[in-house]
Motif scaffolding. Structure first.
Motif, PDB file in Angstrom:
ATOM      1  N   ALA A  90       0.811  -1.224   0.000  1.00  0.00           N
ATOM      2  CA  ALA A  90       0.000   0.000   0.000  1.00  0.00           C
ATOM      3  C   ALA A  90       0.839   1.266   0.000  1.00  0.00           C
ATOM      4  O   ALA A  90       0.543   2.229  -0.716  1.00  0.00           O
ATOM      5  CB  ALA A  90      -0.937   0.002   1.205  1.00  0.00           C
ATOM      6  N   ASP A  91       1.883   1.301   0.820  1.00  0.00           N
ATOM      7  CA  ASP A  91       2.672   2.520   0.958  1.00  0.00           C
ATOM      8  C   ASP A  91       4.131   2.163   1.188  1.00  0.00           C
ATOM      9  O   ASP A  91       4.498   0.976   1.280  1.00  0.00           O
ATOM     10  CB  ASP A  91       2.134   3.411   2.082  1.00  0.00           C
ATOM     11  CG  ASP A  91       2.050   2.698   3.426  1.00  0.00           C
ATOM     12  OD1 ASP A  91       2.858   1.778   3.672  1.00  0.00           O
ATOM     13  OD2 ASP A  91       1.181   3.053   4.241  1.00  0.00           O
ATOM     14  N   VAL A 166       7.539   5.538  -4.899  1.00  0.00           N
ATOM     15  CA  VAL A 166       6.506   6.527  -4.590  1.00  0.00           C
ATOM     16  C   VAL A 166       6.497   7.687  -5.579  1.00  0.00           C
ATOM     17  O   VAL A 166       5.643   8.568  -5.492  1.00  0.00           O
ATOM     18  CB  VAL A 166       6.667   7.056  -3.147  1.00  0.00           C
ATOM     19  CG1 VAL A 166       6.496   5.928  -2.142  1.00  0.00           C
ATOM     20  CG2 VAL A 166       8.009   7.747  -2.936  1.00  0.00           C
ATOM     21  N   ARG A 215       4.292   7.193   4.548  1.00  0.00           N
ATOM     22  CA  ARG A 215       2.911   6.840   4.211  1.00  0.00           C
ATOM     23  C   ARG A 215       2.561   7.171   2.763  1.00  0.00           C
ATOM     24  O   ARG A 215       1.406   7.071   2.358  1.00  0.00           O
ATOM     25  CB  ARG A 215       1.937   7.558   5.153  1.00  0.00           C
ATOM     26  CG  ARG A 215       2.046   7.092   6.598  1.00  0.00           C
ATOM     27  CD  ARG A 215       1.710   5.622   6.722  1.00  0.00           C
ATOM     28  NE  ARG A 215       1.990   5.082   8.053  1.00  0.00           N
ATOM     29  CZ  ARG A 215       1.960   3.796   8.354  1.00  0.00           C
ATOM     30  NH1 ARG A 215       1.656   2.911   7.426  1.00  0.00           N
ATOM     31  NH2 ARG A 215       2.239   3.382   9.574  1.00  0.00           N
ATOM     32  N   PRO A 217       1.854   6.596  -0.982  1.00  0.00           N
ATOM     33  CA  PRO A 217       1.383   5.379  -1.661  1.00  0.00           C
ATOM     34  C   PRO A 217       2.361   4.902  -2.729  1.00  0.00           C
ATOM     35  O   PRO A 217       3.062   5.704  -3.356  1.00  0.00           O
ATOM     36  CB  PRO A 217       0.058   5.819  -2.279  1.00  0.00           C
ATOM     37  CG  PRO A 217       0.195   7.298  -2.450  1.00  0.00           C
ATOM     38  CD  PRO A 217       1.030   7.774  -1.291  1.00  0.00           C
TER      39      PRO A 217
END
Length: 345
Positions: A90-91, A166, A215, A217
């Motif tokens: 997810a991240d 990211v 955090r 994504p």
């Protein structure tokens, strides 16, 4: 984008270590268009294309993604399999945790440990230790060199690959390397590679990420991964981060060295393929100026040099000041303190 060059030290050390192990990497040099004479200068630099061609040829010769420097061979394709597992998280925090889990199952790769950092971020250490003292002097020296090359490669990979996952800059709060600082000019290369002053002579390799990005994504897919791997390690070698602002690009130009720091607005605008008025306008919109960026680069280089024990006299000459007193005045203006207050800090 600006053209970047890479310190040739990585290639030179890889050649020396492979020769001690009886592996001839001269075909890799030829494939990359690199001459042995060009590597004799400790300050020599190579293009990302040259380093990529060299690395890809070494992978072919050794069949090992760690060039034969790890505790055991790392079969070709290992990195791809690790990447496939990471892009489905997810991240960034989850991706790094999964990476740590995967590495524990791969004895040919050093373990990754994640925990709180001393600067309020997330600290990652790689389980690479210097050679044992009871071994012969030659073996210890060879092991230390292997540790240095492997450490550099893995920490750069960790930082650059995180930024690619990211799609934006991954700000580092600290970088620790478990070997002595090289010459000041080479030590400064490490600052530019990681974007933060590097600490040498640590117990273990470590990087500390700013928690703000943990955090973020994961934006990459299996399709973009194939493109990334096809060009590997071009992006690894050439992209410190994914900040494409004008000020970030100008700063990187200035960080290239003394010639870069003294480049005129015309020189920098030409490197960025824009006009000087457009360059100044972009920098104004970002709340900065060429002068301010130049001062920031000099300030950071001065602080890092002092912390590593360089004298005011040496720094003054290396950074292009007419005399030490001019450097002291500039340092006071930059930091509000004297150079002596930063020495060895």
């Amino acid at each position: 984008m600006t053209a970047r060059t890479i310190p040739a030290d990585f290639v030179r050390r890889s050649l020396e270590l492979s020769a001690r192990s009886g592996v001839d990497l001269s075909p890799a040099l030829s494939a990359a268009g690199i001459t042995t004479a060009s590597l004799e200068d400790p300050l020599a630099r190579l293009t990302p294309t040259q380093v990529t061609a060299f690395t890809q040829a070494v992978w072919q010769i050794t069949g090992d993604e760690l060039f034969g420097l790890g505790p055991a061979p790392v079969p070709r394709g290992t990195f791809r399999l690790v990447c496939l597992a990471l892009i489905h998280t997810a991240d960034l925090s989850a991706a790094l945790e999964r990476m740590a889990d995967i590495l524990r199952a791969l004895p040919s790769l050093p373990a990754l440990h994640i925990g709180p950092g001393v600067n309020g971020g997330t600290r990652m250490t790689i389980d690479i230790r210097p050679a044992a003292a009871e071994r012969s002097t030659e073996d210890v020296q060879s092991s230390l060199e292997a540790t240095r090359v492997t450490t550099d490669f893995l920490l750069i990979l960790l930082h650059r690959f995180a930024a690619w996952l990211v799609g934006k800059r991954v700000r580092l709060l600290a970088v620790e390397l478990p070997y002595p600082a090289p010459l000041p000019q080479l030590a400064e290369n490490y600052d530019h590679i990681f974007g933060v002053p590097v600490t040498f002579d640590s117990d273990i390799p470590a990087v500390e990420f700013d928690n703000a990005v943990m955090r973020a994504p994961i934006i990459q897919t299996e399709e973009t991964l194939e493109d990334y791997l096809r060009e590997s390690p071009t992006l690894l070698m050439s992209e410190r981060d994914y900040d494409s602002t004008a000020s970030a690009q100008v700063r990187r130009v200035l960080e290239l060295g003394m010639k870069g720091r003294t480049s005129t607005a015309e020189d920098i605008a030409e490197m960025l393929s824009i006009s000087v008025p457009h360059l100044r306008r972009l920098l104004r919109q970002e709340g900065t100026s060429l002068n301010q960026l130049r001062e920031e680069v000099l300030r950071d280089a001065a602080v890092a040099g002092l912390r590593r024990g360089e004298t005011v006299e040496d720094l003054s000459a290396r950074l292009g000041f007419s005399e030490p007193s001019a450097f002291r005045r500039a340092f006071k203006r930059w930091t509000g303190s004297t150079p002596s207050s930063y020495r060895g800090a």
